[in-house]
Design a protein around this motif. Structure first.
Motif, PDB file in Angstrom:
ATOM      1  N   ALA A 174      20.118  -8.840  17.881  1.00 34.74           N
ATOM      2  CA  ALA A 174      18.751  -8.315  17.887  1.00 34.74           C
ATOM      3  C   ALA A 174      17.905  -9.134  16.941  1.00 34.74           C
ATOM      4  O   ALA A 174      18.412  -9.739  15.991  1.00 34.74           O
ATOM      5  N   TRP A 175      16.602  -9.159  17.204  1.00 31.74           N
ATOM      6  CA  TRP A 175      15.647  -9.850  16.348  1.00 31.74           C
ATOM      7  C   TRP A 175      14.565  -8.873  15.930  1.00 31.74           C
ATOM      8  O   TRP A 175      14.143  -8.018  16.716  1.00 31.74           O
ATOM      9  N   ARG A 176      14.107  -9.005  14.696  1.00 32.69           N
ATOM     10  CA  ARG A 176      13.016  -8.178  14.212  1.00 32.69           C
ATOM     11  C   ARG A 176      12.041  -9.036  13.414  1.00 32.69           C
ATOM     12  O   ARG A 176      12.445  -9.972  12.720  1.00 32.69           O
ATOM     13  N   GLN A 177      10.758  -8.692  13.525  1.00 29.28           N
ATOM     14  CA  GLN A 177       9.714  -9.383  12.761  1.00 29.28           C
ATOM     15  C   GLN A 177       9.068  -8.380  11.823  1.00 29.28           C
ATOM     16  O   GLN A 177       8.749  -7.258  12.214  1.00 29.28           O
ATOM     17  N   TRP A 178       8.864  -8.807  10.565  1.00 27.29           N
ATOM     18  CA  TRP A 178       8.254  -7.947   9.554  1.00 27.29           C
ATOM     19  C   TRP A 178       7.179  -8.708   8.813  1.00 27.29           C
ATOM     20  O   TRP A 178       7.305  -9.920   8.593  1.00 27.29           O
ATOM     21  N   THR A 179       6.134  -8.006   8.437  1.00 28.90           N
ATOM     22  CA  THR A 179       5.170  -8.536   7.487  1.00 28.90           C
ATOM     23  C   THR A 179       5.540  -7.968   6.124  1.00 28.90           C
ATOM     24  O   THR A 179       5.531  -6.752   5.928  1.00 28.90           O
ATOM     25  N   VAL A 180       5.917  -8.850   5.211  1.00 30.03           N
ATOM     26  CA  VAL A 180       6.432  -8.441   3.906  1.00 30.03           C
ATOM     27  C   VAL A 180       5.369  -8.664   2.838  1.00 30.03           C
ATOM     28  O   VAL A 180       4.804  -9.757   2.725  1.00 30.03           O
ATOM     29  N   THR A 181       5.108  -7.624   2.082  1.00 29.42           N
ATOM     30  CA  THR A 181       4.187  -7.718   0.946  1.00 29.42           C
ATOM     31  C   THR A 181       4.967  -7.469  -0.334  1.00 29.42           C
ATOM     32  O   THR A 181       5.548  -6.397  -0.515  1.00 29.42           O
ATOM     33  N   ALA A 182       5.028  -8.471  -1.191  1.00 36.03           N
ATOM     34  CA  ALA A 182       5.729  -8.362  -2.474  1.00 36.03           C
ATOM     35  C   ALA A 182       4.676  -8.339  -3.578  1.00 36.03           C
ATOM     36  O   ALA A 182       3.913  -9.291  -3.751  1.00 36.03           O
ATOM     37  N   THR A 183       4.640  -7.242  -4.309  1.00 33.71           N
ATOM     38  CA  THR A 183       3.628  -7.064  -5.344  1.00 33.71           C
ATOM     39  C   THR A 183       4.280  -7.057  -6.718  1.00 33.71           C
ATOM     40  O   THR A 183       5.093  -6.174  -7.023  1.00 33.71           O
ATOM     41  N   PRO A 184       3.974  -8.048  -7.568  1.00 34.08           N
ATOM     42  CA  PRO A 184       4.563  -8.088  -8.904  1.00 34.08           C
ATOM     43  C   PRO A 184       3.804  -7.203  -9.891  1.00 34.08           C
ATOM     44  O   PRO A 184       2.573  -7.145  -9.887  1.00 34.08           O
ATOM     45  N   SER A 185       4.545  -6.491 -10.708  1.00 33.65           N
ATOM     46  CA  SER A 185       3.948  -5.718 -11.797  1.00 33.65           C
ATOM     47  C   SER A 185       4.826  -5.883 -13.022  1.00 33.65           C
ATOM     48  O   SER A 185       6.040  -6.063 -12.909  1.00 33.65           O
ATOM     49  N   GLY A 186       4.193  -5.851 -14.197  1.00 28.18           N
ATOM     50  CA  GLY A 186       4.943  -6.135 -15.406  1.00 28.18           C
ATOM     51  C   GLY A 186       4.614  -5.211 -16.551  1.00 28.18           C
ATOM     52  O   GLY A 186       4.070  -4.114 -16.368  1.00 28.18           O
ATOM     53  N   SER A 187       4.965  -5.662 -17.737  1.00 31.71           N
ATOM     54  CA  SER A 187       4.775  -4.867 -18.939  1.00 31.71           C
ATOM     55  C   SER A 187       3.297  -4.760 -19.297  1.00 31.71           C
ATOM     56  O   SER A 187       2.467  -5.575 -18.871  1.00 31.71           O
ATOM     57  N   LYS A 188       2.973  -3.725 -20.046  1.00 26.75           N
ATOM     58  CA  LYS A 188       1.611  -3.481 -20.546  1.00 26.75           C
ATOM     59  C   LYS A 188       0.579  -3.410 -19.422  1.00 26.75           C
ATOM     60  O   LYS A 188      -0.575  -3.827 -19.566  1.00 26.75           O
ATOM     61  N   GLY A 189       1.032  -2.900 -18.281  1.00 31.41           N
ATOM     62  CA  GLY A 189       0.114  -2.689 -17.171  1.00 31.41           C
ATOM     63  C   GLY A 189      -0.258  -3.923 -16.389  1.00 31.41           C
ATOM     64  O   GLY A 189      -1.154  -3.867 -15.532  1.00 31.41           O
ATOM     65  N   TRP A 190       0.422  -5.055 -16.634  1.00 32.54           N
ATOM     66  CA  TRP A 190       0.077  -6.276 -15.907  1.00 32.54           C
ATOM     67  C   TRP A 190       0.373  -6.114 -14.422  1.00 32.54           C
ATOM     68  O   TRP A 190       1.407  -5.589 -14.025  1.00 32.54           O
ATOM     69  N   ALA A 191      -0.535  -6.595 -13.580  1.00 37.82           N
ATOM     70  CA  ALA A 191      -0.360  -6.559 -12.135  1.00 37.82           C
ATOM     71  C   ALA A 191      -0.735  -7.920 -11.561  1.00 37.82           C
ATOM     72  O   ALA A 191      -1.837  -8.425 -11.816  1.00 37.82           O
ATOM     73  N   GLY A 192       0.172  -8.519 -10.825  1.00 37.40           N
ATOM     74  CA  GLY A 192      -0.087  -9.808 -10.210  1.00 37.40           C
ATOM     75  C   GLY A 192      -0.610  -9.650  -8.788  1.00 37.40           C
ATOM     76  O   GLY A 192      -0.634  -8.555  -8.224  1.00 37.40           O
ATOM     77  N   GLU A 193      -1.021 -10.768  -8.213  1.00 35.96           N
ATOM     78  CA  GLU A 193      -1.532 -10.755  -6.848  1.00 35.96           C
ATOM     79  C   GLU A 193      -0.385 -10.537  -5.862  1.00 35.96           C
ATOM     80  O   GLU A 193       0.649 -11.192  -5.945  1.00 35.96           O
ATOM     81  N   PRO A 194      -0.548  -9.629  -4.900  1.00 35.61           N
ATOM     82  CA  PRO A 194       0.476  -9.459  -3.871  1.00 35.61           C
ATOM     83  C   PRO A 194       0.613 -10.732  -3.045  1.00 35.61           C
ATOM     84  O   PRO A 194      -0.356 -11.475  -2.843  1.00 35.61           O
ATOM     85  N   VAL A 195       1.838 -10.989  -2.586  1.00 36.60           N
ATOM     86  CA  VAL A 195       2.104 -12.131  -1.721  1.00 36.60           C
ATOM     87  C   VAL A 195       2.569 -11.587  -0.380  1.00 36.60           C
ATOM     88  O   VAL A 195       3.440 -10.720  -0.321  1.00 36.60           O
ATOM     89  N   VAL A 196       1.987 -12.087   0.711  1.00 39.80           N
ATOM     90  CA  VAL A 196       2.284 -11.579   2.047  1.00 39.80           C
ATOM     91  C   VAL A 196       2.852 -12.704   2.896  1.00 39.80           C
ATOM     92  O   VAL A 196       2.288 -13.804   2.955  1.00 39.80           O
ATOM     93  N   VAL A 197       3.986 -12.451   3.549  1.00 43.93           N
ATOM     94  CA  VAL A 197       4.626 -13.438   4.412  1.00 43.93           C
ATOM     95  C   VAL A 197       5.111 -12.766   5.687  1.00 43.93           C
ATOM     96  O   VAL A 197       5.356 -11.561   5.715  1.00 43.93           O
ATOM     97  N   ALA A 198       5.239 -13.554   6.757  1.00 44.65           N
ATOM     98  CA  ALA A 198       5.842 -13.091   8.007  1.00 44.65           C
ATOM     99  C   ALA A 198       7.307 -13.482   8.007  1.00 44.65           C
ATOM    100  O   ALA A 198       7.652 -14.645   7.753  1.00 44.65           O
ATOM    101  N   VAL A 199       8.170 -12.526   8.263  1.00 42.54           N
ATOM    102  CA  VAL A 199       9.616 -12.739   8.171  1.00 42.54           C
ATOM    103  C   VAL A 199      10.276 -12.338   9.486  1.00 42.54           C
ATOM    104  O   VAL A 199       9.985 -11.280  10.047  1.00 42.54           O
ATOM    105  N   TYR A 200      11.173 -13.204   9.953  1.00 37.62           N
ATOM    106  CA  TYR A 200      11.947 -12.929  11.160  1.00 37.62           C
ATOM    107  C   TYR A 200      13.408 -12.775  10.773  1.00 37.62           C
ATOM    108  O   TYR A 200      13.956 -13.615  10.058  1.00 37.62           O
TER     109      TYR A 200
END
Length: 220
Positions: A174-200
């Protein structure tokens, strides 16, 4: 001073970092992490996704062999026991989520997420072996360094993406396609830019009703 975990950052299945750098106009000279999702061994069919022509030979269906132990990310990581292993959607989503879950406080580099995913049992034996055999190579890892500076961890969301070119499920593939959003967050409330990729994800199993395992992952 660059920390030891940065010096030891790996070239891994963490294509999320590569895409972040490419999107920002950075190249390998800027220390990007090499894309790690493997290229499918089957021919690519016409269409949007990297799907094979309608024939399956030599599908790997063996149970994975666990590699050496890896660190546990904060908040844990989804494991095969948490999902229905006869559901290709659930297995592919779980594996992809594990592959993109990074924690710079326990991971030396993105490659550790690959090893953790193989250790958990999401992958076929052959795919797990390929990931384990990929040797880490020192890179400057600008994106990883930024995350590590903030003790960041990624939160992963996977949205199923329909693709008209996707072959119908077979008894053992079987094959599946996903749109993956990885959102980094860190210490002291730091939040990085989400990264979005298409994954098969390509999945295989020994027979109908048997557990699915992820046999390959491709990022576009």
């Amino acid at each position: 001073m660059i920390s030891s975990r940065t010096r030891n950052a790996t070239a891994s299945a963490a294509a999320v970092l590569t895409f972040a750098l490419v999107a920002g106009g950075c190249g390998s000279d800027d220390g990007g992490v090499e894309a790690a999702a493997s290229t499918p061994s089957a021919p690519v069919a016409t269409g949007t996704g990297p799907y094979p022509t309608p024939s399956v030979t030599g599908a790997d269906t063996a149970e994975p062999t666990p590699p050496a132990s890896t660190g546990t990310p904060r908040g844990g990581s989804v494991r095969p026991k948490d999902v229905d292993l006869t559901d290709a959607d659930a297995v592919s989503e779980g594996a992809i989520t594990a592959l993109w879950t990074f924690d710079t406080t326990v991971d030396q580099g993105p490659h550790d997420a690959e090893l953790r995913t193989a250790e958990a049992g999401w992958l076929t034996d052959a795919y797990a072996d390929r990931l384990r055999a990929r040797p880490p190579r020192p890179v400057s890892g600008a994106q990883w360094q930024k995350w590590a500076d903030h003790d960041a961890r990624t939160t992963v969301a996977a949205d199923k993406t329909e693709d008209a070119a996707r072959p119908p499920d077979g008894d053992t593939e079987a094959w599946r396609q996903w749109t993956v959003t990885a959102t980094p967050s860190g210490s002291k409330g730091w939040a990085g830019e989400p990264v979005v990729v298409a994954v098969y994800a390509q999945l295989t199993r020994a027979a109908p009703g048997k557990p699915w395992r992820v046999a390959d992952v491709t990022v576009r």
